[in-house]
Structure formats: structure tokens, C-alpha cells
Write a protein that holds these residues in place. Structure first.
Motif, PDB file in Angstrom:
ATOM      1  N   ASN A 159     -19.695  34.567 -51.502  1.00 36.24           N
ATOM      2  CA  ASN A 159     -18.410  34.606 -52.204  1.00 36.24           C
ATOM      3  C   ASN A 159     -17.853  36.031 -52.218  1.00 36.24           C
ATOM      4  O   ASN A 159     -16.658  36.249 -51.994  1.00 36.24           O
ATOM      5  N   LEU A 163     -14.314  37.148 -50.453  1.00 31.93           N
ATOM      6  CA  LEU A 163     -13.210  37.708 -51.239  1.00 31.93           C
ATOM      7  C   LEU A 163     -12.892  39.138 -50.809  1.00 31.93           C
ATOM      8  O   LEU A 163     -11.726  39.549 -50.786  1.00 31.93           O
ATOM      9  N   ASN A 167      -9.301  40.481 -49.387  1.00 33.75           N
ATOM     10  CA  ASN A 167      -8.621  41.634 -49.979  1.00 33.75           C
ATOM     11  C   ASN A 167      -8.269  42.677 -48.923  1.00 33.75           C
ATOM     12  O   ASN A 167      -7.134  43.158 -48.850  1.00 33.75           O
ATOM     13  N   ILE A 182      -8.688  42.750 -55.650  1.00 30.93           N
ATOM     14  CA  ILE A 182      -8.646  41.856 -56.816  1.00 30.93           C
ATOM     15  C   ILE A 182      -9.782  40.847 -56.730  1.00 30.93           C
ATOM     16  O   ILE A 182     -10.006  40.236 -55.686  1.00 30.93           O
ATOM     17  N   PHE A 183     -10.481  40.679 -57.846  1.00 29.61           N
ATOM     18  CA  PHE A 183     -11.507  39.645 -57.947  1.00 29.61           C
ATOM     19  C   PHE A 183     -11.224  38.778 -59.166  1.00 29.61           C
ATOM     20  O   PHE A 183     -10.923  39.297 -60.241  1.00 29.61           O
ATOM     21  N   PRO A 184     -11.321  37.466 -59.004  1.00 28.75           N
ATOM     22  CA  PRO A 184     -11.095  36.584 -60.164  1.00 28.75           C
ATOM     23  C   PRO A 184     -12.279  36.635 -61.121  1.00 28.75           C
ATOM     24  O   PRO A 184     -13.416  36.894 -60.714  1.00 28.75           O
ATOM     25  N   LEU A 185     -11.993  36.391 -62.391  1.00 29.18           N
ATOM     26  CA  LEU A 185     -13.067  36.258 -63.366  1.00 29.18           C
ATOM     27  C   LEU A 185     -13.542  34.815 -63.341  1.00 29.18           C
ATOM     28  O   LEU A 185     -12.832  33.914 -63.777  1.00 29.18           O
ATOM     29  N   ILE A 186     -14.707  34.585 -62.807  1.00 32.99           N
ATOM     30  CA  ILE A 186     -15.242  33.229 -62.688  1.00 32.99           C
ATOM     31  C   ILE A 186     -16.411  33.084 -63.652  1.00 32.99           C
ATOM     32  O   ILE A 186     -17.414  33.784 -63.531  1.00 32.99           O
ATOM     33  N   GLU A 190     -17.247  25.945 -67.866  1.00 34.49           N
ATOM     34  CA  GLU A 190     -16.046  25.837 -68.698  1.00 34.49           C
ATOM     35  C   GLU A 190     -16.370  26.030 -70.169  1.00 34.49           C
ATOM     36  O   GLU A 190     -15.565  26.547 -70.939  1.00 34.49           O
ATOM     37  N   LYS A 193     -17.788  30.809 -71.743  1.00 36.13           N
ATOM     38  CA  LYS A 193     -16.907  31.823 -71.161  1.00 36.13           C
ATOM     39  C   LYS A 193     -17.325  33.240 -71.569  1.00 36.13           C
ATOM     40  O   LYS A 193     -16.518  34.145 -71.628  1.00 36.13           O
ATOM     41  N   ILE A 196     -20.351  35.666 -67.016  1.00 37.53           N
ATOM     42  CA  ILE A 196     -19.604  35.649 -65.760  1.00 37.53           C
ATOM     43  C   ILE A 196     -20.529  35.409 -64.588  1.00 37.53           C
ATOM     44  O   ILE A 196     -21.641  35.939 -64.526  1.00 37.53           O
TER      45      ILE A 196
END
Length: 199
Positions: A159, A163, A167, A182-186, A190, A193, A196
């Protein structure tokens, strides 16, 4: 993009380094190696996170060279360059990032009337012996050509690597805060939270 060819991004996430130690050769502007010939030269800027340096970027038969107005000359030997990516500065697609074998990264911005295509042509005047990837097409075309999405789906690349490639191919760089990767906060789930996911 085999495992041996994958960029070790952990080595290049800190772009600040000593100007005098590029790991790629340094000399004064008065020095010219035996048999060295300048093939092309153009005004440019070297971009760092907190500084910009005016100068001239030259392609010689032995290296890429950046010369400052004060006469300092920094050589990027043709066997020291591992990756070359397009970048944007002030929304102009006239910048290029050079990732070196020692993990360092340098960003140079060129100016009109040069075009991205003309700069690529000039940079290609010498053979970069150890260069794994030289971007010559738009990001989405390179993603398709390298089959990055397919390789990611098949878990051939992580991953993080996927990514990072997206970028860099979209013109982002470690050396410009306005275009930083930029990296998403995953999150792990659900319902949780606070933890990470580890890329």
C-alpha cells in the motif's frame, strides 16, 4: 518494479541535507573534468523546503551540473541517479526531482520558453547508467504503463509503495510544502478510530 527495483522510500523521506555532500561529486565552477563537454545549459532554480537558489543547470557528457551565481558547482554523476520525476511549482510543469542512489533528493525548476518535453529531450542526452525509472509521460499514463494498480491488486507492491508512486507520478515532492505527498488516514476498523493501519 521487481522487489530489487523498488525504491526504498524510507531512505528519502528527509530531503534536507548538506549542500556540500551530495554523494555525487562536487567541484568549483572553474573545474572541468578531462574530456567533459557541455551539451546543454539553461537558467533554473534549485528548490529546497525553506530556500531557493538561482543558477544554471547544464548537461555534460559526464553528468548533470548545477552552478550557482557564487561559482559553486554541484555535479550529479550519471551513475548516481536512480529516479527522475516531473514536478509542479506554482502550477507550472517545469520542475524535475532527481532521486540519487544514496537516498538524497534534489528539485530543480526551469523556466519558459523551455517546455517539459524539451527538457526531457535535453536530459536524455546522456545515458543514466543506474536509473531505474525516468518519467517521460503523464502520471496516469505511467501508472498504466507500469501496471501499478494491477501490481497493487495482486499484492506485488505494498500500500505504501503504491501510494508513494501515485504521489510522485502526480508531481508531488518532498521539497515543496505546497505539493507534499498525501497519505490518507486509514483506521484499523470503523469502530476503532484510535488505531491507524500500518502501511
Amino acid at each position: 518494479l521487481s522487489n530489487k527495483e523498488r525504491c526504498k522510500f524510507v531512505q528519502i523521506d528527509s530531503p534536507i541535507f548538506n549542500d556540500n555532500i551530495l554523494g555525487s561529486g562536487e567541484s568549483s565552477s572553474n573545474y572541468k573534468a578531462k574530456g567533459e563537454e557541455i551539451l546543454w545549459s539553461s537558467p533554473c532554480q534549485r528548490i529546497k523546503v525553506d530556500q531557493t537558489f538561482d543558477g544554471y543547470f547544464s548537461v555534460t557528457n559526464k553528468c548533470y551540473q548545477f552552478i550557482t551565481p557564487k561559482g559553486k558547482s554541484y555535479n550529479l554523476l550519471k551513475n548516481s541517479i536512480k529516479f527522475v520525476f516531473w514536478n509542479y511549482c506554482n502550477n507550472e510543469p517545469l520542475s524535475f526531482s532527481f532521486f540519487l542512489m544514496n537516498g538524497k533528493c534534489l528539485l530543480f525548476r526551469f523556466f519558459n520558453p523551455e517546455t517539459r518535453e524539451s527538457i526531457i529531450e535535453k536530459l536524455g542526452l546522456i545515458n543514466l547508467e543506474n536509473c531505474i525509472f525516468f518519467q517521460v509521460k503523464k502520471g496516469n499514463e505511467e501508472v498504466e504503463r507500469l501496471k501499478l494498480t494491477q501490481r497493487w491488486r495482486e499484492r506485488c507492491i505494498s500500500n505504501f509503495d503504491y501510494l508513494m508512486w501515485l504521489n510522485l507520478l502526480s508531481g508531488r515532492t518532498f521539497l515543496d510544502p505546497d505539493y507534499y505527498p498525501i497519505f490518507p488516514l486509514i483506521f484499523v476498523s470503523e469502530s476503532n478510530k484510535t488505531e491507524i493501519r500500518n502501511f
